[in-house]
Design a protein around this motif. Structure first.
Motif, mmCIF file in Angstrom:
data_model
loop_
_atom_site.group_PDB
_atom_site.id
_atom_site.type_symbol
_atom_site.label_atom_id
_atom_site.label_comp_id
_atom_site.label_asym_id
_atom_site.label_seq_id
_atom_site.Cartn_x
_atom_site.Cartn_y
_atom_site.Cartn_z
ATOM 1 N N HIS A 1 5.632 0.468 -17.936
ATOM 2 C CA HIS A 1 6.380 -0.395 -17.026
ATOM 3 C C HIS A 1 5.939 -0.065 -15.604
ATOM 4 N N PRO A 2 6.244 -0.940 -14.655
ATOM 5 C CA PRO A 2 5.855 -0.642 -13.264
ATOM 6 C C PRO A 2 6.705 0.487 -12.701
ATOM 7 N N PHE A 3 6.163 1.142 -11.667
ATOM 8 C CA PHE A 3 6.941 2.168 -10.973
ATOM 9 C C PHE A 3 6.712 2.028 -9.474
ATOM 10 N N PRO A 4 7.794 1.944 -8.691
ATOM 11 C CA PRO A 4 9.176 1.911 -9.175
ATOM 12 C C PRO A 4 9.473 0.630 -9.948
ATOM 13 N N PRO A 5 10.459 0.687 -10.834
ATOM 14 C CA PRO A 5 10.780 -0.492 -11.640
ATOM 15 C C PRO A 5 11.694 -1.478 -10.919
ATOM 16 N N PHE A 6 12.126 -1.138 -9.705
ATOM 17 C CA PHE A 6 12.937 -2.027 -8.879
ATOM 18 C C PHE A 6 12.565 -1.782 -7.417
ATOM 19 N N ARG A 7 12.969 -2.689 -6.543
ATOM 20 C CA ARG A 7 12.714 -2.515 -5.108
ATOM 21 C C ARG A 7 13.591 -1.362 -4.633
ATOM 22 N N ARG A 8 12.984 -0.328 -4.095
ATOM 23 C CA ARG A 8 13.684 0.921 -3.833
ATOM 24 C C ARG A 8 13.644 1.264 -2.351
ATOM 25 N N SER A 9 14.767 1.743 -1.865
ATOM 26 C CA SER A 9 14.837 2.130 -0.453
ATOM 27 C C SER A 9 14.191 3.491 -0.247
ATOM 28 N N GLY A 10 13.436 3.595 0.840
ATOM 29 C CA GLY A 10 12.810 4.871 1.176
ATOM 30 C C GLY A 10 13.610 5.668 2.186
ATOM 31 N N MET A 11 14.761 5.177 2.586
ATOM 32 C CA MET A 11 15.556 5.825 3.631
ATOM 33 C C MET A 11 17.041 5.634 3.364
ATOM 34 N N ASP A 12 17.860 6.522 3.932
ATOM 35 C CA ASP A 12 19.277 6.226 4.111
ATOM 36 C C ASP A 12 19.375 5.267 5.290
ATOM 37 N N GLY A 13 20.059 4.144 5.101
ATOM 38 C CA GLY A 13 20.151 3.196 6.214
ATOM 39 C C GLY A 13 20.813 1.911 5.784
ATOM 40 N N TYR A 14 20.326 0.798 6.341
ATOM 41 C CA TYR A 14 20.882 -0.514 6.044
ATOM 42 C C TYR A 14 19.770 -1.457 5.598
ATOM 43 N N ALA A 15 20.012 -2.109 4.441
ATOM 44 C CA ALA A 15 19.120 -3.176 3.990
ATOM 45 C C ALA A 15 19.473 -4.430 4.784
ATOM 46 N N GLU B 1 1.341 0.075 -11.541
ATOM 47 C CA GLU B 1 1.564 -1.225 -12.152
ATOM 48 C C GLU B 1 1.671 -1.087 -13.662
ATOM 49 N N GLN B 2 2.410 -1.976 -14.279
ATOM 50 C CA GLN B 2 2.531 -1.957 -15.732
ATOM 51 C C GLN B 2 1.158 -2.125 -16.372
ATOM 52 N N GLY B 3 0.866 -1.286 -17.369
ATOM 53 C CA GLY B 3 -0.421 -1.337 -18.053
ATOM 54 C C GLY B 3 -1.526 -0.574 -17.364
ATOM 55 N N GLU B 4 -1.277 -0.041 -16.178
ATOM 56 C CA GLU B 4 -2.291 0.722 -15.442
ATOM 57 C C GLU B 4 -2.575 2.044 -16.149
ATOM 58 N N LEU B 5 -3.845 2.487 -16.068
ATOM 59 C CA LEU B 5 -4.187 3.803 -16.602
ATOM 60 C C LEU B 5 -3.429 4.860 -15.817
ATOM 61 N N LEU B 6 -2.585 5.583 -16.521
ATOM 62 C CA LEU B 6 -1.737 6.576 -15.866
ATOM 63 C C LEU B 6 -2.468 7.910 -15.745
ATOM 64 N N LEU B 7 -3.003 8.388 -16.867
ATOM 65 C CA LEU B 7 -3.742 9.655 -16.920
ATOM 66 C C LEU B 7 -4.854 9.518 -17.945
#
Length: 419
Positions: free
Chosen positions: A54-68, A159-165
């Motif tokens: 699956h993709p990582f991150p799997p959702f839109r993720r905040s990089g800070m404490d703050g306000y969207a 990305e989903q399906g990407e070579l991880l290792l």
């Protein structure tokens, strides 16, 4: 079975160390793959390519404490005339937003939190001021923001399906983190090489035996066991045998039943009691080489016995140590899928005079130092093959070519890093 006659056992043709290594490596096979729990996989090598499920991150993720926020709401914001946004909710980590953002709205969010739909930036907490209007919480922001600020988009790292290792990659802390993030509770790894170890010599005592005249304790077996573990193998200690060809032959046959590689120390020189010389001259054994143009460890021998490799190392601890790193370590790495099992050499400055002249290439136990941005290699004392103390602290081998004159301190030399 036949044994060598006196004249034949001294007939040896010295080959170069790299030729010896290649001859042995030509008979090394990658071991089968197995699946093991993730928390047991540290230090192992991947047995196949691993792909992201699956993709990582799997959702839109905040990089800070703050306000969207919506950046279009901040286009006219200035310190003197900040934008005032209505706060819809406060999102801790792990909580799905209840509300998408509309015009003039914001959501308080923590680092790692899921960014609500409609938001295209996260303004860090320090750039905002909390307020209230008509009983509703609001936030004041006195500066505009670019789209995407402090937001990690879905799949931006993986990305989903990407070579991880890749197959053969060692699993360390970073690899463990990736595998865990992608849900790999079981990990495909190459099986650990099973390495049988025994020492020859009627002079040997077990480690727990008291010293007695003309006897020494069997230190090589313990050292080889530690080295095998260091390179990912599973040592099988078979003990020691006296200077008895029949006993050594029986132990060889016993050790080969359940191992992938057999290591011995001692019994490979040209003395009357060097039993491994005769064992490896049996018709059942295919001798690969029995002399290497190097010091220490020139009588290091390799053979195939029932299609399994045997490496017979010198009984002198220093020579045993050097022989392991030059020939056995690459073999163990190749068995575990290491794509480049031979450690590359590097150039360094010699940290002390080397007065010995050499007919053969020498490998000196040494340590590295960084001096003002340059690499120096310092021999660990006397280079006698019988010394154990020079192994302690050694992190490289200095390669000294055949010489007719001494080398002075500061001479540029080739060295090999000890992993």
């Amino acid at each position: 079975m036949q044994s060598l006659d006196k004249q034949d056992r001294f007939h040896r043709k010295a080959i170069k160390p790299e030729e010896a290594r290649e001859l042995l490596m030509n008979h090394i096979r990658t071991l089968p793959m197995e699946w093991i729990p993730l928390d047991e996989s540290w230090g192992r090598r991947l047995g196949e390519n691993v792909y992201a499920p699956h993709p990582f991150p799997p959702f839109r993720r905040s990089g800070m404490d703050g306000y969207a926020v919506r950046t279009e709401d901040l286009l006219q914001a200035t310190p003197d005339n900040p934008a005032r946004l209505t706060v819809l909710e406060s999102l801790p980590g792990g909580v799905v937003p209840r509300y998408p953002l509309g015009s003039g709205q914001a959501t308080r969010i923590m680092t790692g939190g899921m960014v609500p739909d409609g938001a295209d930036a996260v303004v860090m907490l320090e750039m905002t001021a909390d307020d209230e209007r008509d009983g509703m919480p609001t936030v004041l922001i006195g500066k505009n923001a670019r789209a995407g600020l402090n937001i990690a988009e879905i799949g931006c790292e993986i990305e989903q399906g990407e070579l991880l290792l890749s197959e053969g990659q060692p699993i360390g802390p970073g690899e463990t983190a990736l595998l865990a993030a992608c849900g790999y509770t079981q990990v495909p790894v190459f099986r650990r090489p099973r390495v049988a170890i025994f020492s020859t010599g009627s002079e040997l005592l077990e480690v727990d035996e008291p010293l007695s005249p003309a006897k020494i304790r069997n230190s090589n077996a313990s050292m080889l066991s530690a080295l095998v573990k260091q390179f990912g193998g599973a040592p099988i200690l078979l003990g020691k045998v006296p200077d008895d060809v029949k006993a050594a032959r029986e132990l060889v046959n016993h050790g080969l039943r359940d191992c992938d590689l057999l290591l011995t120390s001692g019994g490979v020189s040209v003395g009357d009691y060097d039993v491994m010389v005769e064992v490896l001259a049996d018709p059942e054994a295919e001798l690969l080489y029995n002399k290497i143009a190097m010091r220490p460890g020139s009588p290091t021998t390799a053979a195939l016995y029932n299609d399994k490799p045997i490496v017979a190392l010198s009984g002198n601890p220093g020579a045993c140590f050097v022989g392991f790193h030059l020939f056995v370590a690459p073999s163990l790495k190749a068995m575990q899928g290491e794509p480049q099992p031979v450690t590359p050499s590097f150039k360094a400055f010699l940290g002390a005079d080397f007065p010995k002249v050499n007919a053969y290439r020498r490998y000196i136990r040494a340590r590295t130092e960084i001096r003002e941005g340059t690499i120096w290699v310092i021999p660990n004392g006397d280079d006698k093959s019988s010394l154990m103390s020079t192994i302690v602290g050694a992190d490289c081998l200095i390669e000294i070519p055949p010489l007719k004159a001494a080398l002075e301190q500061g001479h540029l030399v080739t060295a090999w890093k000890l992993e």
